[in-house]
Motif scaffolding. Structure first.
Motif, short mmCIF file in Angstrom:
data_model
loop_
_atom_site.label_atom_id
_atom_site.label_comp_id
_atom_site.label_asym_id
_atom_site.label_seq_id
_atom_site.Cartn_x
_atom_site.Cartn_y
_atom_site.Cartn_z
N GLY A 60 0.86 -1.39 -0.04
CA GLY A 60 0.03 -0.01 -0.10
C GLY A 60 0.93 1.22 -0.05
N GLU A 61 0.42 2.31 -0.54
CA GLU A 61 1.05 3.60 -0.77
C GLU A 61 0.54 4.45 0.28
OE1 GLU A 61 3.36 4.29 -3.22
OE2 GLU A 61 3.34 2.21 -3.51
N PHE A 62 1.49 5.55 0.57
CA PHE A 62 1.07 6.70 1.25
C PHE A 62 0.21 7.37 0.76
CE2 PHE A 62 4.97 5.28 3.99
CZ PHE A 62 4.37 5.19 4.88
N LEU A 63 -0.60 8.17 1.15
CA LEU A 63 -1.48 9.00 0.65
C LEU A 63 -0.91 10.32 0.35
CD1 LEU A 63 -4.88 8.34 2.55
CD2 LEU A 63 -4.44 7.55 0.29
N SER A 64 -1.02 10.84 -1.04
CA SER A 64 0.12 11.99 -1.21
C SER A 64 -0.64 13.21 -0.29
CB SER A 64 0.08 12.49 -2.77
OG SER A 64 -1.52 12.38 -3.11
N GLU A 65 -2.18 13.15 -0.25
CA GLU A 65 -2.46 14.28 0.77
C GLU A 65 -3.26 13.42 1.75
OE1 GLU A 65 -5.53 18.15 0.45
OE2 GLU A 65 -5.69 16.46 -1.09
N SER A 66 -2.70 13.80 3.13
CA SER A 66 -3.21 13.11 4.25
C SER A 66 -4.53 13.90 4.61
CB SER A 66 -2.28 13.36 5.26
OG SER A 66 -2.83 13.11 6.68
N PRO A 67 -5.68 12.93 4.88
CA PRO A 67 -7.17 13.59 5.22
C PRO A 67 -6.87 13.93 6.54
CG PRO A 67 -6.94 11.28 5.24
CD PRO A 67 -5.82 11.48 4.65
N VAL A 68 -5.99 13.98 7.32
CA VAL A 68 -5.81 14.70 8.78
C VAL A 68 -4.97 15.86 8.64
CG1 VAL A 68 -6.83 12.40 9.63
CG2 VAL A 68 -4.46 12.92 9.54
N SER A 69 -4.15 15.73 7.76
CA SER A 69 -3.15 17.01 7.96
C SER A 69 -3.66 18.42 8.13
CB SER A 69 -1.99 17.06 6.80
OG SER A 69 -2.71 17.14 5.57
N GLY A 70 -4.80 18.63 7.38
CA GLY A 70 -5.51 19.86 7.63
C GLY A 70 -6.61 19.95 8.62
N PHE A 71 -6.49 18.80 9.46
CA PHE A 71 -7.64 18.87 10.45
C PHE A 71 -7.54 19.84 11.46
CE2 PHE A 71 -9.35 16.47 14.21
CZ PHE A 71 -10.76 16.23 13.85
N GLU A 72 -8.79 20.56 11.65
CA GLU A 72 -8.49 21.55 12.84
C GLU A 72 -9.27 21.00 14.03
OE1 GLU A 72 -9.58 25.79 11.75
OE2 GLU A 72 -8.82 25.06 9.60
N ILE A 73 -8.56 21.08 15.11
CA ILE A 73 -9.37 20.32 16.30
C ILE A 73 -10.16 21.35 16.84
CG2 ILE A 73 -8.89 19.49 18.66
CD1 ILE A 73 -6.11 18.71 17.56
N THR A 74 -11.62 20.93 17.35
CA THR A 74 -12.42 21.74 17.98
C THR A 74 -12.46 21.31 19.56
OG1 THR A 74 -14.03 21.58 16.00
CG2 THR A 74 -14.85 22.13 18.14
N ARG A 75 -12.47 20.06 19.82
CA ARG A 75 -12.20 19.56 21.09
C ARG A 75 -12.15 18.00 21.18
NH1 ARG A 75 -18.36 18.93 23.54
NH2 ARG A 75 -19.40 18.39 21.57
N ILE A 76 -11.73 17.61 22.23
CA ILE A 76 -11.41 16.06 22.50
C ILE A 76 -12.73 15.75 23.17
CG2 ILE A 76 -9.95 14.53 24.04
CD1 ILE A 76 -8.55 16.00 21.91
N LEU A 77 -13.26 14.58 22.55
CA LEU A 77 -14.66 14.14 22.98
C LEU A 77 -14.39 13.20 24.04
CD1 LEU A 77 -16.12 13.32 19.51
CD2 LEU A 77 -16.83 15.28 21.08
N ARG A 78 -13.24 12.38 23.99
CA ARG A 78 -13.07 11.18 24.99
C ARG A 78 -11.52 10.93 24.81
NH1 ARG A 78 -15.43 5.64 24.40
NH2 ARG A 78 -16.72 6.15 22.77
N ASP A 79 -10.92 10.39 25.92
CA ASP A 79 -9.74 9.58 25.55
C ASP A 79 -9.55 8.58 26.66
OD1 ASP A 79 -9.16 11.52 27.55
OD2 ASP A 79 -7.18 11.96 26.76
N SER A 80 -8.59 7.52 26.35
CA SER A 80 -8.39 6.57 27.42
C SER A 80 -6.86 6.40 27.42
CB SER A 80 -9.08 5.44 27.41
OG SER A 80 -8.71 4.35 27.96
N ALA A 81 -6.41 6.74 28.96
CA ALA A 81 -4.82 6.35 29.05
C ALA A 81 -4.74 5.07 29.22
CB ALA A 81 -4.41 7.23 30.08
N ARG A 82 -5.67 4.09 29.43
CA ARG A 82 -5.68 2.68 29.61
C ARG A 82 -5.61 2.14 28.12
NH1 ARG A 82 -9.59 -1.65 32.64
NH2 ARG A 82 -8.44 -3.23 32.02
N GLU A 83 -6.37 2.65 27.33
CA GLU A 83 -6.72 1.96 25.95
C GLU A 83 -5.73 2.66 25.02
OE1 GLU A 83 -10.86 1.41 25.27
OE2 GLU A 83 -11.04 0.63 27.35
N LYS A 84 -5.21 3.79 25.29
CA LYS A 84 -4.31 4.51 24.34
C LYS A 84 -4.85 5.01 23.11
CE LYS A 84 -1.00 2.80 27.37
NZ LYS A 84 -1.54 1.87 28.14
N ASN A 85 -6.24 5.55 23.39
CA ASN A 85 -7.09 6.01 22.26
C ASN A 85 -7.38 7.73 22.77
OD1 ASN A 85 -9.37 5.74 23.90
ND2 ASN A 85 -9.74 3.83 22.85
#
Lengths: 300, 300
Positions: free
Chosen positions: B7-32
């Motif tokens: 598989g190839e790397f995408l030439s344009e990453s769909p998340v590189s221009g992603f602007e963060i509004t807020r964190i909805l949730r995270d888990s230090a235990r599950e690393k997500n």
């Protein structure tokens, strides 16, 4: 990838010459692994655990990573993200030289699901637990106030429907997020779920009502925030009931071992012999003597 | 770092221009982490989760990584390990465009236990889920091979007892420790556990037998290492069954939401209307419209 952390890389990595003997344990959920092996002829344990994703480096992570498409369906798509190493570290712990005790401590036993019919219970499990005569003296000490008397939160002394409620050892009582209490019945003739019939409904509903009331009054945790359940197999064969906070994923609250008290009550109301006859499914560790008994009986 | 994956790397990453509004949730235990933001003025949710540590690449990982010393004490020492990116991927899921419902789904919310009688189901829950008409178009896409056709592991095309089995989104299929597959039935008239009667026993036993056989053959995971269950409430109202590795504490496998398929089969064998009449206990989040309905009906 340039490293922006302070500190130097070690010129000789302590794990590069590590020879793997075997995997002691790993967790796909927690993203860690415990490895037994040798470093320069010395026994060692190496523990790797991926680090939590940090909010303060998210923008840089998303900007500087490369992606490969895995799947696309409707509004959903998934990718493999390749991150710069300094934004995606793995925490590494080395125990060297490691003793046999270290190795045993980290070794996880394999777990198997067993299906036990009512007949299997009477011909395999019951003889095994009777033969073992697991001591429940520590439970009797609690019931007789010879130990842990000061930890008891509430008691109903009725010999038929009574019980004591006290915090589980795993709970430090510092916060309600991981609230964990145990109700232990005064009756000494009920080993587990398998022994319950409709005769025990007054006992079970009494524990449910008084237990929930007490926890509401003492900890301000309402019944809608409580997971109330029994284990099968239990870890000791004197009937007891777990009260845990719904917010806390307590060990042993998985569907393969836990039985909601409200379901138990309903099942007994519908059929007094429900737990006498039912095929019960439960997990056993490789080092559990009961697993051997099931294997010897050709049931696994 | 050289990438050895296909598989190839995408030439344009769909998340590189992603602007963060807020964190909805995270888990230090599950690393997500679950992030709400915008991609080119469209609302999107991006989910990052570190991948489990793979046993088959351990030797390469230890050999090709660089380490920094953090702490040394007696036989214990800890390090930061910097791994080649292709050995340390982050699983990325993008939902774009994301609706308010998606955002709500991933936002961490308080959870309450609800008790639903058969009557409550018919007077509160059923009208609510009918009114909402949650789209299951993505399920029909799978059943009709309009999406994810290449991901299907096995199919039984029988209109009454048939199903497709495919990996759950959450599983990257790289290791069996967190094996997670879903069986989706071809019948479109079964919303959930509540609709099941003894009429459906051939369907359920077929899924159990063929699902377990397929997983044994394809992944060498025996049925004694599988947790097979249904959710109530489910996250979508088209009958589906979860197959997860017993070693993996999958989200939603707790006793308050999961129902072992083997128990469901037994309960229906004993009483065809078991799930029609039973009080069912399940967790609901504060933002779940169904919780409001129960509150409005004075049931909470």
């Amino acid at each position: 990838n340039e490293c922006k952390d302070t500190g130097e890389f070690l010129s000789e990595s302590p794990v590069s010459g590590f020879e793997i003997t075997r995997i002691l344990r790993d967790s796909a959920r927690e993203k860690n692994i415990f490895i037994h092996g040798k470093v320069k002829d010395q026994d060692a344990v190496v523990i790797l655990e991926k680090t939590p994703i940090r909010q303060d480096t998210l923008t840089e992570l998303l900007k500087s990573s490369e992606l490969k498409l895995e799947m696309r369906n409707d509004v959903y798509s998934t990718y493999q993200l390749h991150a710069p190493a300094h934004l995606n570290q793995i925490k590494t712990t080395v125990v060297c030289p490691a003793t046999e005790k270290h190795v045993k401590k980290y070794l996880r036993q394999e777990i198997f699901l067993v299906e036990e019919s009512g007949e299997d219970y009477r011909s395999i499990t019951l003889p095994y637990i009777s033969k073992q005569s697991f001591s429940v003296q520590w439970v009797y000490n609690i019931l007789e106030k010879k130990a842990e008397a000061d930890r008891i939160i509430c008691e109903d002394p009725d010999p038929d429907t009574g019980f004591v409620l006290l915090p589980d050892f795993k709970w430090d009582q510092k916060q309600n997020e991981d609230l964990y209490l145990i109700a232990i019945v005064h009756r000494r003739d009920i080993k587990s779920l398998r022994d319950l019939t409709s005769e025990h409904l007054p006992l079970l509903t009494n524990i449910r009502n008084k237990g929930e009331d007490t926890i509401q009054k003492r900890y301000s945790v309402p019944s809608s925030k409580l997971r109330v359940y029994l284990h099968y197999q239990p870890s000791y064969y004197h009937l007891h009931i777990h009260f845990t906070s719904l917010d806390y994923e307590a060990p042993g609250c998985g569907v393969e071992r836990a039985h909601l008290l409200s379901d138990v009550i309903q099942n007994l109301q519908a059929d007094s012999s429900y737990y006498h006859n039912r095929i019960m499914t439960f997990p056993l560790r490789t080092d559990d003597g009961l697993l051997l008994e099931f294997k010897d009986a050709g049931k696994l």
